[in-house]
Design an enzyme around this catalytic site. Structure first.
Site, PDB file in Angstrom:
ATOM      1  N   ARG A  28       0.701  -1.043  -0.001  1.00 30.42           N
ATOM      2  CA  ARG A  28       0.063  -0.005  -0.112  1.00 30.42           C
ATOM      3  C   ARG A  28       0.847   1.089   0.072  1.00 30.42           C
ATOM      4  NH1 ARG A  28      -5.171  -1.676   0.631  1.00 30.42           N
ATOM      5  NH2 ARG A  28      -5.450  -3.648   1.889  1.00 30.42           N
ATOM      6  N   HIS A  99       7.806   1.386 -10.683  1.00 33.49           N
ATOM      7  CA  HIS A  99       6.628   0.898  -9.892  1.00 33.49           C
ATOM      8  C   HIS A  99       5.557   1.164 -10.609  1.00 33.49           C
ATOM      9  CE1 HIS A  99       7.965   4.505  -8.518  1.00 33.49           C
ATOM     10  NE2 HIS A  99       6.650   4.916  -8.243  1.00 33.49           N
ATOM     11  N   HIS A 101       1.413   2.001 -10.087  1.00 29.68           N
ATOM     12  CA  HIS A 101       0.512   2.444  -9.113  1.00 29.68           C
ATOM     13  C   HIS A 101      -0.910   1.876  -9.683  1.00 29.68           C
ATOM     14  CE1 HIS A 101       2.575   6.326  -7.338  1.00 29.68           C
ATOM     15  NE2 HIS A 101       3.223   6.122  -8.375  1.00 29.68           N
TER      16      HIS A 101
END
Ligand code: 5GP
Length: 113
Positions: A28, A99, A101
């Site tokens: 998260r 990364h 999202h």
């Protein structure tokens, strides 16, 4: 160069990990921009999307498919979601380990609107 995401992968700093397999970890976001905001990160090091070789499409594909699998497992695949990858300064990238999202849990505004 190791980033804080590498430290999360190595369990050197805490994170709320919600997905993990051989290649990818998902946790998260510390500053969520939607009711669901999870970051999917490869365990292999690439600072930005620009560093992923053309013959390694699986690096990015695995991130997208991990996000889709998580969305399906959580039951918001039909309602929908957004995946975003920022690249370098103008793209808004702040952590230099690639990364993806995953944003979900509410009707998101149209991009650019
Ligand atoms: P970027 O701006 O590079 O695309 O996204 C980096 C994301 O990492 C941001 O959304 C930011 O909130 C998140 N982030 C920064 N530091 C931490 C942290 O220590 N833990 C977690 N879980 N997320 C972080």
């Amino acid at each position: 160069m190791p980033t804080l995401f590498h430290k999360i992968i190595r369990r050197e700093i805490p994170a709320d990990i919600v997905f993990e397999d051989e290649h990818v970890i998902g946790f998260r976001d510390i500053s969520p921009q939607a009711p669901v905001h999870v970051l999917f990160v490869p365990k292999e090091t690439f600072a930005t999307l620009n560093e992923v070789p053309a013959d390694r499409p699986e690096v990015v594909g695995r991130l997208a498919l991990a996000a889709a699998a998580y969305a399906k497992a959580q039951g918001f695949d039909e309602d929908g979601y957004r995946i975003v990858m920022n690249c370098n300064g103008d793209g808004g990238q702040t952590v230099f380990q690639i990364h993806l999202h995953l944003l979900a849990g509410a009707a998101l505004g149209r991009f650019g609107a």
